[in-house]
Motif scaffolding. Structure first.
Motif, PDB file in Angstrom:
ATOM      1  N   ARG A  59       0.834  -1.201   0.000  1.00  0.00           N
ATOM      2  CA  ARG A  59       0.000   0.000   0.000  1.00  0.00           C
ATOM      3  C   ARG A  59       0.873   1.257   0.000  1.00  0.00           C
ATOM      4  O   ARG A  59       0.639   2.193  -0.741  1.00  0.00           O
ATOM      5  N   TYR A  60       1.893   1.273   0.848  1.00  0.00           N
ATOM      6  CA  TYR A  60       2.649   2.513   0.997  1.00  0.00           C
ATOM      7  C   TYR A  60       3.749   2.691  -0.021  1.00  0.00           C
ATOM      8  O   TYR A  60       4.252   3.799  -0.192  1.00  0.00           O
ATOM      9  N   ARG A  90       4.930   9.460   8.010  1.00  0.00           N
ATOM     10  CA  ARG A  90       3.677   8.820   7.651  1.00  0.00           C
ATOM     11  C   ARG A  90       3.497   7.531   8.435  1.00  0.00           C
ATOM     12  O   ARG A  90       2.411   7.229   8.907  1.00  0.00           O
ATOM     13  N   ARG A  94       2.053   8.353  11.647  1.00  0.00           N
ATOM     14  CA  ARG A  94       0.643   8.760  11.634  1.00  0.00           C
ATOM     15  C   ARG A  94      -0.283   7.605  11.295  1.00  0.00           C
ATOM     16  O   ARG A  94      -1.397   7.527  11.793  1.00  0.00           O
ATOM     17  N   VAL A  95       0.215   6.708  10.447  1.00  0.00           N
ATOM     18  CA  VAL A  95      -0.611   5.542  10.123  1.00  0.00           C
ATOM     19  C   VAL A  95      -0.797   4.676  11.363  1.00  0.00           C
ATOM     20  O   VAL A  95      -1.890   4.179  11.645  1.00  0.00           O
ATOM     21  N   ALA A 148      -0.824   5.742  14.343  1.00  0.00           N
ATOM     22  CA  ALA A 148      -1.806   6.449  15.168  1.00  0.00           C
ATOM     23  C   ALA A 148      -3.218   6.162  14.676  1.00  0.00           C
ATOM     24  O   ALA A 148      -4.124   5.885  15.459  1.00  0.00           O
ATOM     25  N   ALA A 149      -3.391   6.201  13.344  1.00  0.00           N
ATOM     26  CA  ALA A 149      -4.726   5.963  12.792  1.00  0.00           C
ATOM     27  C   ALA A 149      -5.206   4.563  13.133  1.00  0.00           C
ATOM     28  O   ALA A 149      -6.386   4.346  13.418  1.00  0.00           O
ATOM     29  N   MET A 150      -4.280   3.600  13.119  1.00  0.00           N
ATOM     30  CA  MET A 150      -4.672   2.234  13.431  1.00  0.00           C
ATOM     31  C   MET A 150      -5.069   2.117  14.896  1.00  0.00           C
ATOM     32  O   MET A 150      -6.050   1.461  15.247  1.00  0.00           O
ATOM     33  N   LEU A 151      -4.295   2.769  15.755  1.00  0.00           N
ATOM     34  CA  LEU A 151      -4.612   2.741  17.185  1.00  0.00           C
ATOM     35  C   LEU A 151      -5.979   3.346  17.448  1.00  0.00           C
ATOM     36  O   LEU A 151      -6.751   2.852  18.263  1.00  0.00           O
ATOM     37  N   CYS A 152      -6.284   4.420  16.717  1.00  0.00           N
ATOM     38  CA  CYS A 152      -7.567   5.091  16.925  1.00  0.00           C
ATOM     39  C   CYS A 152      -8.734   4.204  16.561  1.00  0.00           C
ATOM     40  O   CYS A 152      -9.864   4.473  16.927  1.00  0.00           O
ATOM     41  N   ARG A 153      -8.461   3.182  15.784  1.00  0.00           N
ATOM     42  CA  ARG A 153      -9.569   2.315  15.414  1.00  0.00           C
ATOM     43  C   ARG A 153      -9.470   0.968  16.112  1.00  0.00           C
ATOM     44  O   ARG A 153      -9.936  -0.047  15.631  1.00  0.00           O
ATOM     45  N   GLY A 154      -8.821   0.982  17.267  1.00  0.00           N
ATOM     46  CA  GLY A 154      -8.844  -0.208  18.113  1.00  0.00           C
ATOM     47  C   GLY A 154      -7.910  -1.306  17.661  1.00  0.00           C
ATOM     48  O   GLY A 154      -8.137  -2.468  17.969  1.00  0.00           O
ATOM     49  N   TYR A 155      -6.846  -0.956  16.937  1.00  0.00           N
ATOM     50  CA  TYR A 155      -5.879  -1.969  16.501  1.00  0.00           C
ATOM     51  C   TYR A 155      -5.139  -2.530  17.704  1.00  0.00           C
ATOM     52  O   TYR A 155      -4.661  -1.784  18.548  1.00  0.00           O
TER      53      TYR A 155
END
Ligand SMILES: Nc1ncnc2c1ncn2[C@@H]1O[C@H](COP(=O)(O)OP(=O)(O)OP(=O)(O)O)[C@@H](O)[C@H]1O
Ligand SMILES: [Mg+2]
Lengths: 253, 218
Positions: free
Chosen positions: A154-155, A201, A204-205, A207-214
């Protein structure tokens, strides 16, 4: 899907788990071949798989194949001269001698490398990387490795996109690469920026994963279905494998 | 003390080697309150949201979410999925191969079955007017579409609270209208950062301005 479409590209739409298995088995088989004839047969087999894996632009396929195998140039520059010297000499080039053994080995290596990469191109072209990775996960590949490869795929795209955007930003401001210090420094800046942005990045990615309960588990599709037509692929690959193995055993080099 | 959803007191936060970006900031979000947050570029809006989500650790001060003090990673974990957080840059938020995978990621983490997660994904796409986007590859989307899908990933968590960092970026007039309608219908409390003052005026009841590291009513 029409019947014509269904029969035209049997490898496409195959069960990704099967494709992963084919990829692994076929590559290993090819890697252990010892005779040129078997390797040539393997290359033909890979070509067949390649043709079966979907609509192709032959020119691009050939270009990719040769780019991946660029390292063969070095094999040919070194091996024919150096292998089992003084061996049976076929050609003399000043102080250098080309030996039959070296030549044979170079040919064998080249055929094998081409066959393996072409086979891999066939499989990866027949399915999406994501489906293949999901298939590999189902077959027991480690979760971390699969997650890593997924994010990498993806990245790589995102970083590639960024690279193009930065290049465009340079170009619209009149950047014109030449062999001078300014060009070198600009390229160094570009490379540095890509690295820094990549790290940024990644943070931040995460962080985004953590924010969604990863919590460390990566979920991928598991809804694979083994279809009757997949047996055809198994049959084909088994036939090819047997053929190649028999040739390899029958004709000692 | 009334049961504030968010309650920050005397927060000092910033980045290493620089003066703090937030300097003695306090902020409280009452239940059913949707507020706007404005301020010039680089004043620390995104940083503040990071502190709320526990992504940036303040040097001092207290963060309370749903009435409880949250200080270390472990105490933030359970509340994060209850907060729908949309990043300023959607590229940071969409990391799965397809849109459907990305939307399902949150629900799956929360223990939904694949089927349930896919159903949620479909539902969210429908709400956002993005029917049929499920199988699309995240990197082929336009900037505005990415932003909408990023919002979708937050909505898929069925959050109790929304925190949106410049949600109207890249959106055309129509998409902004759709976003407004969706947010109005959800009627969730939260914080919206935006430079689009007319949009904020239509959405929120109260507006704060961030200057010199502190908040004041705007
Ligand atoms: N990762 C970082 N490392 C160091 N400094 C940072 C980092 N991120 C932001 N900053 C700095 O912190 C300050 C606040 O940044 P922040 O992103 O919170 O601003 P913002 O209010 O969200 O701005 P914008 O409206 O442009 O999004 C800026 O001066 C910025 O340069
Ligand atoms: Mg910001």
């Amino acid at each position: 899907m029409t019947l014509a479409e269904r029969t035209k590209e049997p490898l496409r739409r195959a069960d990704p788990r099967l494709l992963v298995l084919v990829l692994v088995l076929w590559s290993f088989l090819l890697a252990f071949l010892e005779t040129k004839d078997a390797a040539l047969a393997g290359l033909l087999g890979s070509s067949l798989l390649y043709l079966l894996s979907g609509p192709k632009n032959v020119f691009w396929g050939l270009k990719n194949l040769l780019t991946i195998n660029l390292f063969l140039v070095f094999v040919w520059l070194i091996l024919p001269f150096s292998f089992s010297y003084p061996g049976s000499i076929v050609y003399r080039l000043g102080p250098l001698a080309v030996t039959r053994e070296g030549l044979d080995l170079s040919i064998l290596l080249s055929l094998k490398a081409l066959a393996i990469t072409l086979g891999a191109m066939a499989i990866t072209g027949a399915s999406s990387v994501f489906d293949l990775l999901a298939g590999a996960r189902r077959l027991g590949a480690p979760e971390k490795l699969v997650a890593l490869l997924l994010l990498m795929t993806r990245y790589t795209q995102v970083i590639g996109e960024q690279y193009h955007r930065l290049r465009q930003a340079m170009r619209v401001r009149g950047f014109n690469p030449k062999t001078n210090f300014h060009t070198l420094r600009s390229y160094a800046n570009l490379a540095g920026l890509l690295l820094v942005r990549g790290i940024d990045r990644a943070e931040r990615v995460q962080a985004a994963m953590l924010c969604r309960g990863y919590t460390g588990r990566f979920w991928i599709r598991t809804d694979f279905k083994f279809q009757p037509r997949d047996f055809l692929i198994i049959f084909l690959v088994l036939c090819l494998s047997c053929l190649v193995t028999v040739i390899d055993a029958r004709l000692p080099s | 003390m009334p049961d504030f959803l968010l309650n920050l007191t005397d927060i000092v936060a910033g980045y290493p080697g620089r003066p703090p970006v937030l300097d003695g900031l306090s902020f409280a979000l009452g239940p059913a309150e949707l507020v706007g947050l404005v301020g010039p570029n680089g004043c620390g809006k995104t940083t503040l949201l990071g502190v709320i989500m526990g992504l940036i650790k303040p040097q001092s001060g207290v963060v309370r979410i749903f009435g409880e003090v949250r200080s270390e990673e472990k105490s933030f974990r359970p509340v994060r999925p209850q907060i729908g957080f949309v990043f300023q840059d959607a590229n940071d938020q969409l990391f799965c191969p397809t849109v459907a995978d990305d939307l399902a990621f949150g629900p799956l983490n929360l223990g939904a079955s694949r089927k349930e997660a896919d159903a949620v994904a479909q539902e969210v796409l429908k709400t956002l007017g993005l029917d049929g986007f499920g199988p699309r590859i995240a990197y082929d989307l336009s900037g505005g579409e990415k932003k909408l899908v990023a919002l979708g990933t937050a909505l898929a968590l069925k959050p109790k609270l929304l925190i949106l960092d410049e949600p109207t970026n890249f959106l055309d007039v129509e998409a902004v209208a759709r976003l407004e309608a969706v947010l109005k219908k959800l009627n969730l409390p939260g914080v919206i950062v935006s430079h689009d003052l007319p949009f904020l005026d239509r959405m929120v009841t109260k507006r704060y301005r961030l200057t010199k590291g502190r908040l004041r009513p705007d």
